[in-house]
Motif scaffolding. Structure first.
Motif, mmCIF file in Angstrom:
data_model
loop_
_atom_site.group_PDB
_atom_site.id
_atom_site.type_symbol
_atom_site.label_atom_id
_atom_site.label_comp_id
_atom_site.label_asym_id
_atom_site.label_seq_id
_atom_site.Cartn_x
_atom_site.Cartn_y
_atom_site.Cartn_z
ATOM 1 N N ASN A 129 -38.747 -44.793 37.822
ATOM 2 C CA ASN A 129 -39.454 -44.990 39.087
ATOM 3 C C ASN A 129 -39.170 -43.871 40.088
ATOM 4 O O ASN A 129 -39.933 -43.667 41.021
ATOM 5 C CB ASN A 129 -39.091 -46.338 39.717
ATOM 6 N N GLN A 130 -38.074 -43.178 39.893
ATOM 7 C CA GLN A 130 -37.681 -42.087 40.786
ATOM 8 C C GLN A 130 -38.005 -40.712 40.206
ATOM 9 O O GLN A 130 -37.895 -39.704 40.903
ATOM 10 C CB GLN A 130 -36.173 -42.154 41.078
ATOM 11 N N GLY A 131 -38.359 -40.678 38.896
ATOM 12 C CA GLY A 131 -38.594 -39.387 38.251
ATOM 13 C C GLY A 131 -37.330 -38.551 38.171
ATOM 14 O O GLY A 131 -37.369 -37.328 38.275
ATOM 15 N N LYS A 132 -36.184 -39.222 37.953
ATOM 16 C CA LYS A 132 -34.885 -38.541 37.929
ATOM 17 C C LYS A 132 -34.156 -38.822 36.625
ATOM 18 O O LYS A 132 -34.374 -39.827 35.967
ATOM 19 C CB LYS A 132 -33.994 -39.018 39.089
ATOM 20 N N ARG A 133 -33.263 -37.910 36.301
ATOM 21 C CA ARG A 133 -32.377 -38.068 35.155
ATOM 22 C C ARG A 133 -30.966 -37.716 35.618
ATOM 23 O O ARG A 133 -30.772 -36.732 36.331
ATOM 24 C CB ARG A 133 -32.810 -37.142 34.023
ATOM 25 N N LEU A 134 -30.001 -38.540 35.197
ATOM 26 C CA LEU A 134 -28.594 -38.317 35.507
ATOM 27 C C LEU A 134 -27.884 -37.846 34.251
ATOM 28 O O LEU A 134 -28.007 -38.467 33.194
ATOM 29 C CB LEU A 134 -27.942 -39.618 36.003
ATOM 30 N N TYR A 135 -27.135 -36.748 34.378
ATOM 31 C CA TYR A 135 -26.237 -36.287 33.326
ATOM 32 C C TYR A 135 -24.826 -36.577 33.821
ATOM 33 O O TYR A 135 -24.420 -36.099 34.876
ATOM 34 C CB TYR A 135 -26.402 -34.790 33.065
ATOM 35 N N ARG A 136 -24.094 -37.414 33.060
ATOM 36 C CA ARG A 136 -22.738 -37.769 33.457
ATOM 37 C C ARG A 136 -21.757 -37.341 32.380
ATOM 38 O O ARG A 136 -21.907 -37.670 31.209
ATOM 39 C CB ARG A 136 -22.615 -39.285 33.672
ATOM 40 N N VAL A 137 -20.752 -36.580 32.793
ATOM 41 C CA VAL A 137 -19.635 -36.207 31.930
ATOM 42 C C VAL A 137 -18.377 -36.520 32.726
ATOM 43 O O VAL A 137 -18.118 -35.889 33.758
ATOM 44 C CB VAL A 137 -19.672 -34.716 31.530
ATOM 45 N N GLY A 138 -17.627 -37.520 32.260
ATOM 46 C CA GLY A 138 -16.462 -37.975 33.016
ATOM 47 C C GLY A 138 -16.915 -38.442 34.388
ATOM 48 O O GLY A 138 -17.842 -39.234 34.518
ATOM 49 N N ASP A 139 -16.279 -37.938 35.427
ATOM 50 C CA ASP A 139 -16.644 -38.292 36.804
ATOM 51 C C ASP A 139 -17.692 -37.352 37.389
ATOM 52 O O ASP A 139 -18.120 -37.538 38.522
ATOM 53 C CB ASP A 139 -15.404 -38.277 37.702
ATOM 54 N N ARG A 140 -18.097 -36.334 36.646
ATOM 55 C CA ARG A 140 -19.092 -35.376 37.145
ATOM 56 C C ARG A 140 -20.492 -35.929 36.896
ATOM 57 O O ARG A 140 -20.829 -36.332 35.788
ATOM 58 C CB ARG A 140 -18.934 -34.037 36.431
ATOM 59 N N ARG A 141 -21.314 -35.928 37.945
ATOM 60 C CA ARG A 141 -22.672 -36.462 37.864
ATOM 61 C C ARG A 141 -23.642 -35.438 38.424
ATOM 62 O O ARG A 141 -23.444 -34.938 39.524
ATOM 63 C CB ARG A 141 -22.792 -37.763 38.659
ATOM 64 N N VAL A 142 -24.684 -35.166 37.641
ATOM 65 C CA VAL A 142 -25.720 -34.231 38.080
ATOM 66 C C VAL A 142 -27.071 -34.916 37.904
ATOM 67 O O VAL A 142 -27.409 -35.375 36.817
ATOM 68 C CB VAL A 142 -25.685 -32.926 37.258
ATOM 69 N N TYR A 143 -27.832 -34.996 39.019
ATOM 70 C CA TYR A 143 -29.187 -35.564 38.996
ATOM 71 C C TYR A 143 -30.175 -34.427 38.954
ATOM 72 O O TYR A 143 -30.031 -33.436 39.679
ATOM 73 C CB TYR A 143 -29.444 -36.414 40.250
ATOM 74 N N GLU A 144 -31.204 -34.589 38.107
ATOM 75 C CA GLU A 144 -32.275 -33.609 38.023
ATOM 76 C C GLU A 144 -33.615 -34.337 38.005
ATOM 77 O O GLU A 144 -33.696 -35.481 37.611
ATOM 78 C CB GLU A 144 -32.154 -32.766 36.753
ATOM 79 N N ASP A 145 -34.654 -33.622 38.431
ATOM 80 C CA ASP A 145 -35.996 -34.157 38.326
ATOM 81 C C ASP A 145 -36.450 -34.129 36.866
ATOM 82 O O ASP A 145 -36.131 -33.185 36.139
ATOM 83 C CB ASP A 145 -36.984 -33.328 39.174
ATOM 84 N N ILE A 146 -37.162 -35.169 36.454
ATOM 85 C CA ILE A 146 -37.736 -35.202 35.118
ATOM 86 C C ILE A 146 -39.084 -34.506 35.190
ATOM 87 O O ILE A 146 -39.906 -34.834 36.040
ATOM 88 C CB ILE A 146 -37.926 -36.651 34.620
ATOM 89 N N ALA A 147 -39.286 -33.551 34.304
ATOM 90 C CA ALA A 147 -40.570 -32.841 34.284
ATOM 91 C C ALA A 147 -41.660 -33.815 33.884
ATOM 92 O O ALA A 147 -41.481 -34.629 32.970
ATOM 93 C CB ALA A 147 -40.508 -31.682 33.307
ATOM 94 N N PRO A 148 -42.821 -33.750 34.586
ATOM 95 C CA PRO A 148 -43.925 -34.672 34.247
ATOM 96 C C PRO A 148 -44.459 -34.419 32.840
ATOM 97 O O PRO A 148 -44.340 -33.367 32.287
ATOM 98 C CB PRO A 148 -44.980 -34.384 35.296
#
Length: 149
Positions: free
Chosen positions: A130-149
């Protein structure tokens, strides 16, 4: 070494951790983490409470982890994929990796209380359709990116 038993009295006195989802300010969970106290390293089990009018999380699906939800008390509305379901105490939901996106909402006066558990890997990829986002989590590190349409 941790003890494998946490008594009801111990659980009652555990402090709740309040988590507000970074993609949904209405998703406020009051959580008591249980499995880590017993020494489990790859299993996450949490007792979660959602107050009236709040969401459990942003609608999401895990790419790497499996997850389950068991309703302990109260009622709510679960959104699984594009469908909504009334849920109540005793209901169980299980989500395989790459399964349907899911979330819950508590529109009722009584708190919605559930056990949330599953794999607790060092890494995961979580999609928020619903947000068009993807989270990559490694340990406590979190990176959000937009999902390409």
């Amino acid at each position: 070494m941790s003890h494998p038993l946490i008594t009801t009295q111990d659980i009652t006195t555990l402090p709740e951790h309040v988590f507000v989802h970074p993609l949904n300010s209405n998703a406020i969970r009051h959580t008591k983490s249980l499995s880590a106290l017993t020494g489990c390293l790859h299993l996450g089990v949490h007792l979660v409470r959602i107050t009236s009018g709040h969401d459990s999380t942003e609608h999401h699906r895990h790419r790497g982890e499996e997850e389950f939800l068991y309703i302990v008390s109260g009622r709510g509305v679960a959104t699984i994929g594009d469908e909504q379901f009334e849920i109540q105490a005793g209901d169980f939901m299980g989500f395989a990796a790459d399964g349907l996106a899911h979330s819950m909402h508590n529109p009722y006066q009584e708190d919605l209380v559930y056990l949330m558990g599953g794999l607790d890997l060092d890494y995961d990829v979580v999609e928020y359709p619903n947000q068009g986002k993807r989270l990559y989590r490694v340990g406590d590190r979190r990176v959000y990116e937009d999902i390409a349409p």
